[in-house]
Each structure stands twice: as C-alpha cells, then as structure tokens.
Design an enzyme around this catalytic site. Structure first.
Site, PDB file in Angstrom:
ATOM      1  N   SER A  17      35.274  52.569  50.739  1.00  0.00           N
ATOM      2  CA  SER A  17      36.558  53.061  51.238  1.00  0.00           C
ATOM      3  C   SER A  17      36.413  53.881  52.515  1.00  0.00           C
ATOM      4  O   SER A  17      35.567  54.780  52.605  1.00  0.00           O
ATOM      5  CB  SER A  17      37.248  53.916  50.166  1.00  0.00           C
ATOM      6  OG  SER A  17      38.455  54.469  50.676  1.00  0.00           O
ATOM      7  N   SER A  19      38.984  55.670  53.547  1.00  0.00           N
ATOM      8  CA  SER A  19      39.995  56.719  53.442  1.00  0.00           C
ATOM      9  C   SER A  19      39.429  58.113  53.729  1.00  0.00           C
ATOM     10  O   SER A  19      40.056  58.898  54.457  1.00  0.00           O
ATOM     11  CB  SER A  19      40.665  56.688  52.066  1.00  0.00           C
ATOM     12  OG  SER A  19      41.465  55.538  51.933  1.00  0.00           O
ATOM     13  N   LYS A  68      46.814  51.096  41.108  1.00  0.00           N
ATOM     14  CA  LYS A  68      48.140  51.291  41.693  1.00  0.00           C
ATOM     15  C   LYS A  68      49.269  51.180  40.676  1.00  0.00           C
ATOM     16  O   LYS A  68      50.331  51.785  40.849  1.00  0.00           O
ATOM     17  CB  LYS A  68      48.368  50.307  42.836  1.00  0.00           C
ATOM     18  CG  LYS A  68      47.476  50.574  44.051  1.00  0.00           C
ATOM     19  CD  LYS A  68      47.781  49.630  45.199  1.00  0.00           C
ATOM     20  CE  LYS A  68      46.901  49.921  46.398  1.00  0.00           C
ATOM     21  NZ  LYS A  68      47.209  49.032  47.548  1.00  0.00           N
ATOM     22  N   ASP A  80      61.630  55.617  44.911  1.00  0.00           N
ATOM     23  CA  ASP A  80      62.306  54.327  44.803  1.00  0.00           C
ATOM     24  C   ASP A  80      61.469  53.215  45.416  1.00  0.00           C
ATOM     25  O   ASP A  80      61.423  52.092  44.893  1.00  0.00           O
ATOM     26  CB  ASP A  80      63.673  54.388  45.511  1.00  0.00           C
ATOM     27  CG  ASP A  80      64.665  55.280  44.787  1.00  0.00           C
ATOM     28  OD1 ASP A  80      64.441  55.585  43.598  1.00  0.00           O
ATOM     29  OD2 ASP A  80      65.667  55.684  45.414  1.00  0.00           O
ATOM     30  N   ASN A  89      50.383  54.085  45.602  1.00  0.00           N
ATOM     31  CA  ASN A  89      49.088  54.309  46.264  1.00  0.00           C
ATOM     32  C   ASN A  89      48.920  55.761  46.707  1.00  0.00           C
ATOM     33  O   ASN A  89      47.899  56.114  47.278  1.00  0.00           O
ATOM     34  CB  ASN A  89      48.919  53.371  47.458  1.00  0.00           C
ATOM     35  CG  ASN A  89      49.706  53.819  48.679  1.00  0.00           C
ATOM     36  OD1 ASN A  89      50.780  54.412  48.557  1.00  0.00           O
ATOM     37  ND2 ASN A  89      49.187  53.535  49.862  1.00  0.00           N
ATOM     38  N   ASP A 105      51.997  51.925  51.507  1.00  0.00           N
ATOM     39  CA  ASP A 105      51.602  50.605  52.002  1.00  0.00           C
ATOM     40  C   ASP A 105      52.779  49.885  52.662  1.00  0.00           C
ATOM     41  O   ASP A 105      52.608  49.214  53.679  1.00  0.00           O
ATOM     42  CB  ASP A 105      51.081  49.728  50.860  1.00  0.00           C
ATOM     43  CG  ASP A 105      49.670  50.080  50.433  1.00  0.00           C
ATOM     44  OD1 ASP A 105      48.919  50.635  51.265  1.00  0.00           O
ATOM     45  OD2 ASP A 105      49.316  49.805  49.270  1.00  0.00           O
ATOM     46  N   GLY A 128      48.574  35.086  48.072  1.00  0.00           N
ATOM     47  CA  GLY A 128      48.191  35.996  47.000  1.00  0.00           C
ATOM     48  C   GLY A 128      49.398  36.530  46.254  1.00  0.00           C
ATOM     49  O   GLY A 128      50.550  36.333  46.670  1.00  0.00           O
ATOM     50  N   ARG A 153      47.986  31.122  42.486  1.00  0.00           N
ATOM     51  CA  ARG A 153      47.092  30.273  41.697  1.00  0.00           C
ATOM     52  C   ARG A 153      47.626  29.939  40.308  1.00  0.00           C
ATOM     53  O   ARG A 153      47.176  28.958  39.705  1.00  0.00           O
ATOM     54  CB  ARG A 153      45.725  30.938  41.563  1.00  0.00           C
ATOM     55  CG  ARG A 153      44.987  31.089  42.890  1.00  0.00           C
ATOM     56  CD  ARG A 153      43.573  31.590  42.680  1.00  0.00           C
ATOM     57  NE  ARG A 153      42.878  31.819  43.943  1.00  0.00           N
ATOM     58  CZ  ARG A 153      42.256  30.879  44.639  1.00  0.00           C
ATOM     59  NH1 ARG A 153      42.252  29.630  44.198  1.00  0.00           N
ATOM     60  NH2 ARG A 153      41.643  31.173  45.778  1.00  0.00           N
TER      61      ARG A 153
END
Length: 275
Positions: A17, A19, A68, A80, A89, A105, A128, A153
């Site tokens: 990470s 971050s 998450k 919200d 996140n 995000d 995805g 998938r």
C-alpha cells in the site's frame, strides 16, 4: 485541541500500500507534525477485534480489500455515498467517539477523470464486479448520460451489477467476461479487475481507443494500460485515483485542507519508482 492524531490503512495484503506514503507526505506539507499514519495487515476475521482495541488517540482509518464491506456493521454511521454502494474506504472518529464511514473512491474517480479531461460520456464499460466496480458505477451515475455495460464472470455478479445500476439510477447491462473485448468500443472503460486479468484483452484495443481508467497502480503500467497509451488512447491510472481519494481522506481525518495533491502525487511516484 484534539487528542486524535493516529491513522492507518487496513487490509490484506497490505505491504504494497502507498497510502502511508501519501498521507505522511500530506501531513509534512501541512505542518501536521504530531500526526502519524501506519499500515496493518487485517482481514475480515481480525477486523472486529482490531476495532475494539482502538482508543481515543485514533482520528481515522483507510480500508482496502477485503474490508470495504466488512467494516460497515462495526460503524455508528455511514454516509449516503458509501451506503449507496455498500462500500466504505474511510472511517473518521469524531470527538465524541462515533465511527463514521464514507467512500472517497467515488469522488476520487470523478476528480481523476476530470483531471484527464473526461467530464461527460454518453456510454461506458466496466470490467469486473467487485467493490471498486460498484464505486465505478456510482461515479458513472454522475458523468455518464447513457448505458453502462459491465463485463463479469458469473451470473451472481451480473445480478449484483444490475442491482447497483437500479439503485444508483444507471442503466447497467451485463455481458459475459468472454465478450470483454467488446468493452473497448466505449469512449470510457473502467478496469477494476486484479493484476493480470486484463492482459489477454490487449489484442482487442481498437485503432482509435477512448479513455481507459485502470484502477491498479502496482504493477504499473499494466500491459493493457501500456498498449492503450501506445495506441494513442487516454489513460487514467490507479495512482491518480489513489491520490485523489487519499486527499479527501486527509481532509476528513485532520480537518485541515486543501490537501496538497501535487506533493502527494510526487511522493507516490517516487515510491512507485523505488519499488
């Protein structure tokens, strides 16, 4: 003066990470010398115990996969924005000890796209169907005026993506992953898949591609992003997203802003180059 000075990113795996690099660079630039930001390897099983051990020195947490959604039952309040996609996140600890979840995000995606000149599109594609994909649909609900096609998938994932669309007011169609090469006909493609998943799709890049937003940043560039850029298409990368969503986290966790985007990006680029 607040005693809340600690923050960290949680997830599994977490060693890669960036971050801590971004948040610490922001703290230094803002003169927040009393602040600390660390990383902890925490999975869904460990999370409740970790949260129970936190004291009033904590200002906030960043959450990455697979936490998450797992964090939500452990919070006192969820924004919200985060509730709309069932993905948190960011956790901010208020002065009275409440734990408030948010999702940076979504605005981070919109800001990263805007920075690269993408303000509006008439249709889009998402590769995805995980938590980041649901955030992508939420971001597209604000900038896409037409349908979104999600390439997934499984039948279960397809149903989930159509459900996010219905909840967010987006017309989401789904297609099997085997057809993912058709995604590249869209003016905006958001790839939310793990490393390597999109490598076989490189031959399907059209002669005149639109914009690819690949949310990965390690490794970077991905084979898809590299080939896309070579073909002349616009590329937005995972570091772009990471910087913008982290800047929002810094502002929420410290109450100080605006966060120094350029400083954070430079720190992230240096760390990525050093490996």
């Amino acid at each position: 003066m607040s005693t809340r000075h600690r923050a960290a990113v949680l997830g599994s795996p977490i060693a890669h990470s960036l971050s801590p690099v971004l948040h610490r660079a922001a703290y230094e630039a803002l003169g927040l010398t009393d602040r600390s930001y660390d990383r902890f390897e925490v999975d869904e099983t460990d999370l409740p115990g970790f949260m129970n051990e936190l004291d009033d020195s904590w200002a906030g947490l960043s959450l990455t996969m697979p936490l998450k959604r797992a964090i939500i039952p452990l919070l006192d309040e969820v924004s919200d924005t985060a509730a709309a996609v069932e993905a948190v996140n960011t956790v901010v600890f208020t002065e009275d000890g409440r734990r408030v979840g948010d999702n940076t995000d979504i605005p981070g995606m919109i800001a990263a796209l805007r920075e690269h000149g993408v303000e509006k599109v008439d249709h889009a594609a998402v590769l995805g169907a995980g938590a980041t994909a649901s955030s992508a649909v939420a971001a597209l609900s604000r900038i896409c005026t037409g349908p979104v096609t999600a390439y997934v998938r499984t039948h279960t994932r397809a149903e989930e993506m159509r459900g996010w669309g219905a909840r967010l007011g987006v017309e989401v169609h789904t297609a099997d992953w085997a057809e993912a090469g058709h995604a590249f006909d869209a003016p905006l493609v958001i790839a939310t898949t793990p490393a390597g998943a999109t490598d076989p799709l490189v031959p399907y890049i059209p002669d005149r591609p639109g914009t690819l937003f690949d949310v990965l940043y390690d490794p970077w560039p991905t084979p898809l992003a590299a080939a896309w850029a070579e073909q002349g298409g616009g590329v937005v990368g995972g570091l772009d997203l990471l910087v913008h969503q982290a800047a929002l986290q810094v502002e929420q966790m410290t109450g100080v802003g605006p966060a120094p985007l350029a400083v954070m990006r430079a720190a992230g680029e240096r760390a990525s180059a050093e490996g």
